[in-house]
Design an enzyme around this catalytic site. Structure first.
Site, PDB file in Angstrom:
ATOM      1  N   HIS A 149    -106.484-101.726  94.105  1.00 37.96           N
ATOM      2  CA  HIS A 149    -108.181-101.939  94.536  1.00 37.96           C
ATOM      3  C   HIS A 149    -108.279-101.166  93.836  1.00 37.96           C
ATOM      4  O   HIS A 149    -107.836-100.283  92.864  1.00 37.96           O
ATOM      5  CB  HIS A 149    -107.735-101.224  96.342  1.00 37.96           C
ATOM      6  CG  HIS A 149    -106.519 -99.472  95.969  1.00 37.96           C
ATOM      7  ND1 HIS A 149    -105.665 -99.447  96.721  1.00 37.96           N
ATOM      8  CD2 HIS A 149    -107.173 -98.723  96.307  1.00 37.96           C
ATOM      9  CE1 HIS A 149    -105.251 -97.962  96.765  1.00 37.96           C
ATOM     10  NE2 HIS A 149    -106.723 -97.675  96.047  1.00 37.96           N
ATOM     11  N   GLU A 170    -112.135 -94.511 104.332  1.00 34.22           N
ATOM     12  CA  GLU A 170    -111.780 -95.461 103.703  1.00 34.22           C
ATOM     13  C   GLU A 170    -112.022 -96.640 104.217  1.00 34.22           C
ATOM     14  O   GLU A 170    -111.782 -97.168 106.011  1.00 34.22           O
ATOM     15  CB  GLU A 170    -110.966 -95.527 103.357  1.00 34.22           C
ATOM     16  CG  GLU A 170    -109.563 -95.720 104.347  1.00 34.22           C
ATOM     17  CD  GLU A 170    -108.485 -95.755 103.491  1.00 34.22           C
ATOM     18  OE1 GLU A 170    -107.579 -94.750 102.741  1.00 34.22           O
ATOM     19  OE2 GLU A 170    -107.625 -96.892 103.136  1.00 34.22           O
ATOM     20  N   GLN A 189    -111.903-100.139  97.498  1.00 28.96           N
ATOM     21  CA  GLN A 189    -112.159 -99.308  98.845  1.00 28.96           C
ATOM     22  C   GLN A 189    -112.985 -98.437  98.748  1.00 28.96           C
ATOM     23  O   GLN A 189    -112.943 -97.229  97.320  1.00 28.96           O
ATOM     24  CB  GLN A 189    -110.523 -98.944  98.435  1.00 28.96           C
ATOM     25  CG  GLN A 189    -110.123 -97.643  99.027  1.00 28.96           C
ATOM     26  CD  GLN A 189    -108.628 -96.364  98.905  1.00 28.96           C
ATOM     27  OE1 GLN A 189    -108.682 -96.390  97.640  1.00 28.96           O
ATOM     28  NE2 GLN A 189    -107.682 -96.763  99.266  1.00 28.96           N
ATOM     29  N   HIS A 193    -111.116 -94.042  91.317  1.00 29.56           N
ATOM     30  CA  HIS A 193    -109.510 -94.194  90.904  1.00 29.56           C
ATOM     31  C   HIS A 193    -109.292 -95.513  90.698  1.00 29.56           C
ATOM     32  O   HIS A 193    -110.171 -96.570  91.115  1.00 29.56           O
ATOM     33  CB  HIS A 193    -108.976 -93.599  91.656  1.00 29.56           C
ATOM     34  CG  HIS A 193    -108.180 -93.859  92.976  1.00 29.56           C
ATOM     35  ND1 HIS A 193    -108.978 -94.040  93.937  1.00 29.56           N
ATOM     36  CD2 HIS A 193    -108.216 -95.413  93.134  1.00 29.56           C
ATOM     37  CE1 HIS A 193    -108.774 -94.054  94.992  1.00 29.56           C
ATOM     38  NE2 HIS A 193    -107.874 -95.236  94.872  1.00 29.56           N
ATOM     39  N   GLU A 229    -103.956 -94.684  90.476  1.00 27.85           N
ATOM     40  CA  GLU A 229    -103.063 -95.094  91.615  1.00 27.85           C
ATOM     41  C   GLU A 229    -101.450 -96.289  91.889  1.00 27.85           C
ATOM     42  O   GLU A 229    -101.991 -97.156  91.185  1.00 27.85           O
ATOM     43  CB  GLU A 229    -103.116 -95.114  92.930  1.00 27.85           C
ATOM     44  CG  GLU A 229    -102.817 -95.128  93.999  1.00 27.85           C
ATOM     45  CD  GLU A 229    -104.012 -95.288  95.758  1.00 27.85           C
ATOM     46  OE1 GLU A 229    -105.208 -94.736  95.479  1.00 27.85           O
ATOM     47  OE2 GLU A 229    -103.223 -96.036  96.350  1.00 27.85           O
TER      48      GLU A 229
HETATM   49  C1  MC0 Z   1    -110.573 -85.221  88.730  1.00 31.20           C
HETATM   50  N1  MC0 Z   1    -110.944 -85.416  87.810  1.00 31.20           N
HETATM   51  C2  MC0 Z   1    -110.457 -87.168  86.891  1.00 31.20           C
HETATM   52  C3  MC0 Z   1    -110.679 -87.431  88.648  1.00 31.20           C
HETATM   53  N2  MC0 Z   1    -110.255 -86.330  89.297  1.00 31.20           N
HETATM   54  N3  MC0 Z   1    -110.793 -87.378  86.287  1.00 31.20           N
HETATM   55  C4  MC0 Z   1    -111.512 -88.878  86.670  1.00 31.20           C
HETATM   56  N4  MC0 Z   1    -110.942 -88.936  87.111  1.00 31.20           N
HETATM   57  C5  MC0 Z   1    -110.537 -88.634  88.648  1.00 31.20           C
HETATM   58  N5  MC0 Z   1    -111.055 -88.817  89.872  1.00 31.20           N
HETATM   59  C6  MC0 Z   1    -110.575 -84.014  86.131  1.00 31.20           C
HETATM   60  C7  MC0 Z   1    -111.792 -83.662  86.692  1.00 31.20           C
HETATM   61  O1  MC0 Z   1    -113.031 -83.921  85.901  1.00 31.20           O
HETATM   62  C8  MC0 Z   1    -111.122 -82.663  85.423  1.00 31.20           C
HETATM   63  O2  MC0 Z   1    -111.129 -82.896  84.397  1.00 31.20           O
HETATM   64  C9  MC0 Z   1    -109.778 -82.142  85.918  1.00 31.20           C
HETATM   65  O3  MC0 Z   1    -109.394 -83.711  86.138  1.00 31.20           O
HETATM   66  C10 MC0 Z   1    -109.289 -81.287  86.775  1.00 31.20           C
HETATM   67  O4  MC0 Z   1    -109.791 -81.565  87.898  1.00 31.20           O
HETATM   68  P1  MC0 Z   1    -110.442 -80.323  89.060  1.00 31.20           P
HETATM   69  O5  MC0 Z   1    -111.813 -81.740  89.196  1.00 31.20           O
HETATM   70  O6  MC0 Z   1    -110.155 -79.695  88.428  1.00 31.20           O
HETATM   71  O7  MC0 Z   1    -109.474 -81.354  90.115  1.00 31.20           O
HETATM   72  P2  MC0 Z   1    -107.587 -80.878  90.334  1.00 31.20           P
HETATM   73  O8  MC0 Z   1    -107.187 -80.583  89.146  1.00 31.20           O
HETATM   74  O9  MC0 Z   1    -107.788 -79.765  91.493  1.00 31.20           O
HETATM   75  O10 MC0 Z   1    -107.709 -82.056  90.792  1.00 31.20           O
HETATM   76  C11 MC0 Z   1    -107.274 -83.600  90.745  1.00 31.20           C
HETATM   77  C12 MC0 Z   1    -106.312 -84.372  90.315  1.00 31.20           C
HETATM   78  C13 MC0 Z   1    -106.427 -84.915  92.037  1.00 31.20           C
HETATM   79  C14 MC0 Z   1    -106.722 -85.688  90.049  1.00 31.20           C
HETATM   80  C15 MC0 Z   1    -104.910 -83.849  90.460  1.00 31.20           C
HETATM   81  O11 MC0 Z   1    -107.978 -85.037  92.366  1.00 31.20           O
HETATM   82  C16 MC0 Z   1    -105.439 -85.180  92.980  1.00 31.20           C
HETATM   83  O12 MC0 Z   1    -104.501 -85.205  93.640  1.00 31.20           O
HETATM   84  N6  MC0 Z   1    -106.164 -86.831  92.962  1.00 31.20           N
HETATM   85  C17 MC0 Z   1    -104.658 -87.541  93.492  1.00 31.20           C
HETATM   86  C18 MC0 Z   1    -105.337 -88.032  95.055  1.00 31.20           C
HETATM   87  C19 MC0 Z   1    -106.864 -88.399  95.596  1.00 31.20           C
HETATM   88  O13 MC0 Z   1    -107.197 -88.340  94.722  1.00 31.20           O
HETATM   89  N7  MC0 Z   1    -106.878 -88.431  96.603  1.00 31.20           N
HETATM   90  C20 MC0 Z   1    -107.952 -89.489  97.036  1.00 31.20           C
HETATM   91  C21 MC0 Z   1    -108.041 -90.408  97.172  1.00 31.20           C
HETATM   92  P3  MC0 Z   1    -112.292 -81.415  83.250  1.00 31.20           P
HETATM   93  O14 MC0 Z   1    -111.897 -82.296  81.813  1.00 31.20           O
HETATM   94  O15 MC0 Z   1    -113.321 -81.008  84.111  1.00 31.20           O
HETATM   95  O16 MC0 Z   1    -110.580 -80.549  83.025  1.00 31.20           O
HETATM   96  S1  MC0 Z   1    -106.663 -91.506  98.153  1.00 31.20           S
HETATM   97  C22 MC0 Z   1    -106.598 -92.593  98.737  1.00 31.20           C
HETATM   98  O17 MC0 Z   1    -106.889 -93.622  97.582  1.00 31.20           O
HETATM   99  C23 MC0 Z   1    -105.133 -93.283  99.205  1.00 31.20           C
HETATM  100  C24 MC0 Z   1    -106.070 -93.495 100.399  1.00 31.20           C
HETATM  101  C25 MC0 Z   1    -104.900 -94.799  99.238  1.00 31.20           C
HETATM  102  O18 MC0 Z   1    -105.429 -95.395  98.003  1.00 31.20           O
HETATM  103  O19 MC0 Z   1    -104.089 -95.521 100.350  1.00 31.20           O
END
Ligand code: MC0
Length: 150
Positions: free
Chosen positions: A7, A43, A60, A84, A134
């Protein structure tokens, strides 16, 4: 082995309005919807096509359920858009370990529960040329041509 685009995750402020946009503009219908409290999202999965590995590809659409969730934080900073991409695999555990061994940060020690009972993990976007990535193993083994036990 990663065998399909499972997705593309798209962050939006209003899920119902965004679902209606995709229906009215492209004719895509909601295949499945749910709330994932752990991930902080509401979602909708819009099925695009079946894939040659026995799975499917979806869009998604993701609305945050709280401001401090991953999608909530991302929306506040970037506005709506592609959040993502997700690759499908029969073996999320094995593929995550193989990728981790290449010094790419895998965000979860163990896969967590994703859409439709799938098992998911994420790669850090700073290690993947800016793309939050992912890995997904579907709940139905047949969807991945897999007999993997989890
Ligand atoms: C953050 N950053 C990204 C980003 N999110 N870059 C590209 N794409 C994204 N989606 C970048 C920010 O711009 C920042 O860069 C750096 O990463 C740190 O971001 P932050 O804003 O300080 O946030 P953090 O560090 O607290 O978290 C980022 C992180 C988090 C990726 C670790 O979003 C995470 O754990 N994601 C995984 C879970 C997730 O996304 N769940 C939602 C979908 P700079 O350069 O400004 O420092 S759930 C889902 O999809 C499930 C239901 C499913 O598929 O079944």
């Amino acid at each position: 082995m990663l065998t399909r685009i499972d997705h593309i995750g798209i962050a939006c402020f209003d899920l119902d309005k965004t679902v209606e946009f995709y229906r009215a503009t492209y004719g895509f219908e909601v295949f499945h919807s749910e709330v994932n409290e752990e991930q902080g999202v509401r979602e909708a999965m819009l099925k695009i096509n079946d894939t040659s590995d026995g799975g499917s590809s979806y869009l998604q659409l993701l609305e945050p359920t709280r401001e401090d969730s991953a999608v909530g934080k991302w929306l506040a900073k970037n506005g709506e858009g592609v959040h993502h991409i997700a690759f499908g695999t029969a073996d999320v555990d094995g593929d995550a370990e193989a990728i981790r061994s290449k010094d790419i940060r895998v965000l979860y020690d163990e896969p967590r529960i994703g859409s439709m009972g799938s098992r998911i993990t994420f790669l850090h976007p700073k290690d993947t040329h800016g793309v939050l990535t992912e890995l997904v193993t579907s709940a139905k083994p047949s969807a991945d041509h897999s007999s993997a036990e989890h």
